[in-house]
Design an enzyme around this catalytic site. Structure first.
Site, PDB file in Angstrom:
ATOM      1  N   HIS A 120      -7.293  -5.945  -0.252  1.00 24.50           N
ATOM      2  CA  HIS A 120      -6.345  -5.571   0.079  1.00 24.50           C
ATOM      3  C   HIS A 120      -4.696  -5.791   0.681  1.00 24.50           C
ATOM      4  O   HIS A 120      -3.564  -6.156   0.798  1.00 24.50           O
ATOM      5  CB  HIS A 120      -6.328  -4.526   0.887  1.00 24.50           C
ATOM      6  CG  HIS A 120      -5.314  -2.971   1.013  1.00 24.50           C
ATOM      7  ND1 HIS A 120      -4.432  -2.935  -0.648  1.00 24.50           N
ATOM      8  CD2 HIS A 120      -4.476  -2.238   1.010  1.00 24.50           C
ATOM      9  CE1 HIS A 120      -4.376  -1.261  -0.571  1.00 24.50           C
ATOM     10  NE2 HIS A 120      -3.716  -1.501   1.084  1.00 24.50           N
ATOM     11  N   SER A 152       0.428  -1.184   0.276  1.00 24.83           N
ATOM     12  CA  SER A 152       0.173   0.200   0.513  1.00 24.83           C
ATOM     13  C   SER A 152       0.906   1.414   0.055  1.00 24.83           C
ATOM     14  O   SER A 152       1.629   1.322  -1.072  1.00 24.83           O
ATOM     15  CB  SER A 152      -0.586  -0.510   1.189  1.00 24.83           C
ATOM     16  OG  SER A 152      -2.061   0.423   0.993  1.00 24.83           O
ATOM     17  N   ASP A 168      -9.614  -5.460  -4.230  1.00 25.12           N
ATOM     18  CA  ASP A 168      -8.867  -5.172  -2.902  1.00 25.12           C
ATOM     19  C   ASP A 168      -8.751  -3.118  -3.756  1.00 25.12           C
ATOM     20  O   ASP A 168      -9.526  -2.347  -4.792  1.00 25.12           O
ATOM     21  CB  ASP A 168      -7.287  -4.723  -3.904  1.00 25.12           C
ATOM     22  CG  ASP A 168      -6.292  -4.601  -3.634  1.00 25.12           C
ATOM     23  OD1 ASP A 168      -6.068  -3.504  -2.180  1.00 25.12           O
ATOM     24  OD2 ASP A 168      -5.193  -5.423  -3.367  1.00 25.12           O
TER      25      ASP A 168
END
Length: 309
Positions: free
Chosen positions: A287, A120, A260
């Site tokens: 995610h 991320s 996601d």
């Protein structure tokens, strides 16, 4: 100091980090090494997300069986905190975290030979680092990472519309009233997290720990991101590497999940620009595919790390 177990050595400590704008306040970065660092093995350095979540939820990458380097970026976990700097976008910059990463690499003596993974926000940071073409970087793994925050915001808006209308209404109400710290808003956020952050429920302890870091000290997250994943008001709002991604000159693995937050459109710019790139999508994940499809995820990472290019 080293802590020995029957199968692996774990070393952790603190790395001095000089912050030029705060010479009067010494800074330390807390690090953890799982495995043994030696000249014959390329370690994996893993960068956590948030910004501000801490490294705990990436301990799972020890499954890979390679020396693993983790650390808490400043402002979270056991590293130095600067709560007085909340809202100070001139302090919390990408450059600050790039400097910290370089400091960690040099301190541990791996700057000439390392692989880098980032999840991320950690993937955003890893991409910025790789664009600089450091000589010691061998391979790059971008885990559910966006190439552009405007594309990210558009994806979050689309995902948000998949939530029940009453949940959407609660979110909109509190965002307009600037009361996103309310319990009602946080409950609505859990509905979002359950679908698009991690579908393993209840959440694994290590993820809960990392989310707890954001609650304990939201300074970095609030300044750079904003009150939530889809309400980006911070200094990263206009962040992008779309024009520079072609400068990434090492073999790169892209991963994301079908549900996601990092939807395909935020990953595509990396795939189109990076010369040597592979993209693996996980159909049963959001995610956190390293938790949601753990066995397959580790298999794909191992294959990439040891494949000849």
């Amino acid at each position: 100091m080293p802590v020995s177990s029957s199968t692996v050595e774990i070393t952790e400590g603190f790395i001095p980090f000089s912050v030029p704008s705060l010479p009067e306040k010494p800074c330390q970065t807390h690090y953890k090494v799982i495995g043994t660092l030696d000249k014959n093995t390329t370690p994996l350095v893993a960068l956590h997300g948030g910004p501000g979540t801490g490294h705990e939820y990436l301990l799972i990458l020890a499954d890979l069986g390679v020396p693993l380097i983790l650390y808490d970026q400043i402002g979270c976990g056991k590293s130095t905190h600067y709560p007085e700097k909340i809202g100070d976008a001139s302090f919390w910059t990408v450059e600050l975290f790039l400097d910290e990463l370089s400091t960690v690499l040099r301190y541990l003596g791996v700057q000439d030979n390392y692989n880098l993974a980032g999840h991320s926000w950690g993937g955003m940071l890893a991409a910025n680092h790789a664009i600089l073409q450091p000589k010691g970087l061998k391979r790059l793994i971008l885990m559910s990472a966006p190439a552009d925050m405007k594309l990210w915001a558009e994806a979050q808006d689309r995902l948000r519309k998949l939530l029940p209308q009453e949940v959407q209404d609660i979110m909109e109400k509190h965002e307009k009233e600037e009361t996103t710290e309310s319990e009602e808003y946080q409950r609505a956020m859990k509905a979002y997290y359950k679908r698009f952050l991690c579908t393993v429920w209840p959440l694994p302890d290590s993820i809960l720990h990392s989310l707890g870091e954001l609650e304990k000290d939201p300074t970095v997250y609030m300044t750079m991101n904003g009150p939530s994943e889809f309400h980006t008001t911070g200094s990263l709002k206009n962040w992008t590497v779309v024009e520079d991604a072609h400068k990434i000159n090492v073999p790169t693995l892209l991963t994301n999940g079908r549900l996601d937050e990092a939807q395909d459109e935020v990953v595509v710019p990396f795939f189109e620009a990076i010369p040597r790139v592979k993209w693996v999508k996980f159909a049963n994940s959001s995610h956190m595919p390293h938790f949601e499809e753990r066995e397959r995820y580790m298999k794909e990472m191992k294959s990439f790390l040891f494949l000849e290019y």
